[in-house]
Motif scaffolding. Structure first.
Motif, short mmCIF file in Angstrom:
data_model
loop_
_atom_site.label_atom_id
_atom_site.label_comp_id
_atom_site.label_asym_id
_atom_site.label_seq_id
_atom_site.Cartn_x
_atom_site.Cartn_y
_atom_site.Cartn_z
N PRO A 183 0.87 -1.08 -0.02
CA PRO A 183 -0.13 0.01 0.11
C PRO A 183 0.76 1.28 0.05
CG PRO A 183 -0.68 -1.65 1.73
CD PRO A 183 0.51 -1.81 1.12
N VAL A 184 1.83 1.33 0.86
CA VAL A 184 2.71 2.43 0.91
C VAL A 184 3.44 2.57 -0.43
CG1 VAL A 184 4.83 3.58 1.97
CG2 VAL A 184 3.15 2.40 3.35
N LYS A 185 3.83 1.61 -0.98
CA LYS A 185 4.47 1.83 -2.49
C LYS A 185 3.69 2.28 -3.59
CE LYS A 185 7.13 -0.70 -6.14
NZ LYS A 185 7.65 -1.85 -6.72
N SER A 186 2.14 1.88 -3.28
CA SER A 186 1.22 2.36 -4.25
C SER A 186 1.25 3.76 -4.29
CB SER A 186 0.00 1.71 -4.04
OG SER A 186 0.05 0.11 -4.33
N VAL A 187 1.16 4.24 -2.84
CA VAL A 187 0.87 5.79 -2.73
C VAL A 187 2.10 6.53 -3.23
CG1 VAL A 187 0.88 7.58 -0.66
CG2 VAL A 187 -0.71 5.52 -0.80
N ALA A 224 1.66 6.47 -7.03
CA ALA A 224 0.63 7.47 -7.48
C ALA A 224 1.19 8.97 -7.28
CB ALA A 224 -0.79 7.08 -6.57
N ALA A 225 1.83 9.18 -6.16
CA ALA A 225 2.24 10.38 -5.68
C ALA A 225 3.37 11.05 -6.66
CB ALA A 225 2.85 10.75 -4.33
N VAL A 226 4.58 9.99 -7.30
CA VAL A 226 5.11 10.24 -8.39
C VAL A 226 4.58 10.75 -9.60
CG1 VAL A 226 6.87 9.33 -9.85
CG2 VAL A 226 6.96 8.97 -7.37
N LEU A 227 3.59 10.11 -9.91
CA LEU A 227 2.82 10.29 -11.32
C LEU A 227 1.96 11.49 -11.18
CD1 LEU A 227 1.77 6.72 -12.06
CD2 LEU A 227 3.66 7.88 -13.12
N VAL A 231 3.10 14.11 0.31
CA VAL A 231 2.75 12.63 0.39
C VAL A 231 4.00 11.98 -0.06
CG1 VAL A 231 1.16 11.06 -0.64
CG2 VAL A 231 0.34 13.17 0.49
N LEU A 232 4.51 12.41 -1.22
CA LEU A 232 5.57 11.60 -1.99
C LEU A 232 6.80 11.35 -0.78
CD1 LEU A 232 6.83 10.31 -4.63
CD2 LEU A 232 7.49 12.89 -5.26
N LEU A 233 7.13 12.48 -0.45
CA LEU A 233 8.36 12.21 0.63
C LEU A 233 7.99 11.27 1.68
CD1 LEU A 233 11.22 13.13 1.25
CD2 LEU A 233 10.47 15.01 2.40
N THR A 234 6.93 11.36 2.31
CA THR A 234 6.65 10.67 3.37
C THR A 234 6.39 9.08 3.03
OG1 THR A 234 5.13 12.27 4.36
CG2 THR A 234 4.78 10.34 5.22
N ALA A 235 5.82 8.98 1.69
CA ALA A 235 5.96 7.69 1.79
C ALA A 235 7.41 6.94 1.04
CB ALA A 235 5.08 7.55 0.32
N LEU A 286 10.19 8.11 2.58
CA LEU A 286 10.77 7.63 3.80
C LEU A 286 10.40 6.53 4.76
CD1 LEU A 286 11.06 11.30 5.34
CD2 LEU A 286 12.74 10.02 4.49
N MET A 287 9.10 6.25 4.34
CA MET A 287 8.39 5.05 5.07
C MET A 287 8.78 3.72 4.31
SD MET A 287 4.39 6.08 5.53
CE MET A 287 4.01 4.52 6.41
N LEU A 288 9.03 3.73 3.01
CA LEU A 288 9.42 2.61 2.39
C LEU A 288 11.13 2.69 2.67
CD1 LEU A 288 8.04 3.48 -1.31
CD2 LEU A 288 7.67 1.58 0.20
N ALA A 289 11.86 3.54 2.94
CA ALA A 289 13.38 3.53 3.20
C ALA A 289 13.57 2.92 4.56
CB ALA A 289 14.03 4.56 3.09
N THR A 290 12.42 2.84 5.48
CA THR A 290 12.52 2.28 6.66
C THR A 290 11.99 0.62 6.53
OG1 THR A 290 10.40 3.05 7.53
CG2 THR A 290 12.14 4.40 8.15
N MET A 291 11.20 0.52 5.71
CA MET A 291 10.81 -0.80 5.47
C MET A 291 11.75 -1.58 4.85
SD MET A 291 6.98 -0.48 4.37
CE MET A 291 6.09 0.77 4.66
#
Length: 136
Positions: A7-11, A14-17, A52-56, A58-63
């Protein structure tokens, strides 16, 4: 937390696009002389999407496991991101002439596309990694 990866990767995607599409729209509007391209609502929408893009991101980087940082694609992507932001800034407001803004806009779109290919392929060479296999 890894259960939230998809879900985070999808967000994030989507934010990148959304961010790239809004930049393209604003760039075309600026280059055609539409003053409202820099209006507060569009700027705030851009800030919101980028937050939103940056938050997602950073979340991906921690996962992600540490091994994902080993081959350098993420470092290339972050370097390209800085280049894209600088080029975009000159394309939208800092370029001194319309010709220079056009060139900065084209360069920013090319960097965005290459950055996208690096992210999709997880290769520092992005789409050019496809040609590398025949050289080794």
């Amino acid at each position: 937390m890894i259960e939230f990866y998809i879900p985070v990767k999808s967000v994030h995607v989507a934010a990148v696009l959304a961010s790239g599409s809004l930049f393209a729209l604003r760039g075309v509007l600026v280059l055609t002389g539409r003053a409202w391209a820099m209006s507060a609502p569009l700027r705030y929408l851009s800030y919101s999407i980028d937050t939103v893009l940056l938050t997602a991101a950073l979340m991906l980087a921690t996962m992600l496991p540490g091994a994902v940082f080993a081959n350098g694609w993420l470092a290339v992507k972050l370097t390209l991101l800085v280049s894209y932001v600088l080029l975009g800034s000159f394309a939208l407001k800092r370029g001194r002439s319309n010709r220079s803004r056009i060139l900065f806009f084209i360069a920013a779109v090319i960097v965005y596309a290459f950055m996208y290919s690096v992210a999709r392929t997880h290769q520092p060479l992005g789409v050019f990694a496809l040609f590398q296999t025949g050289l080794t």
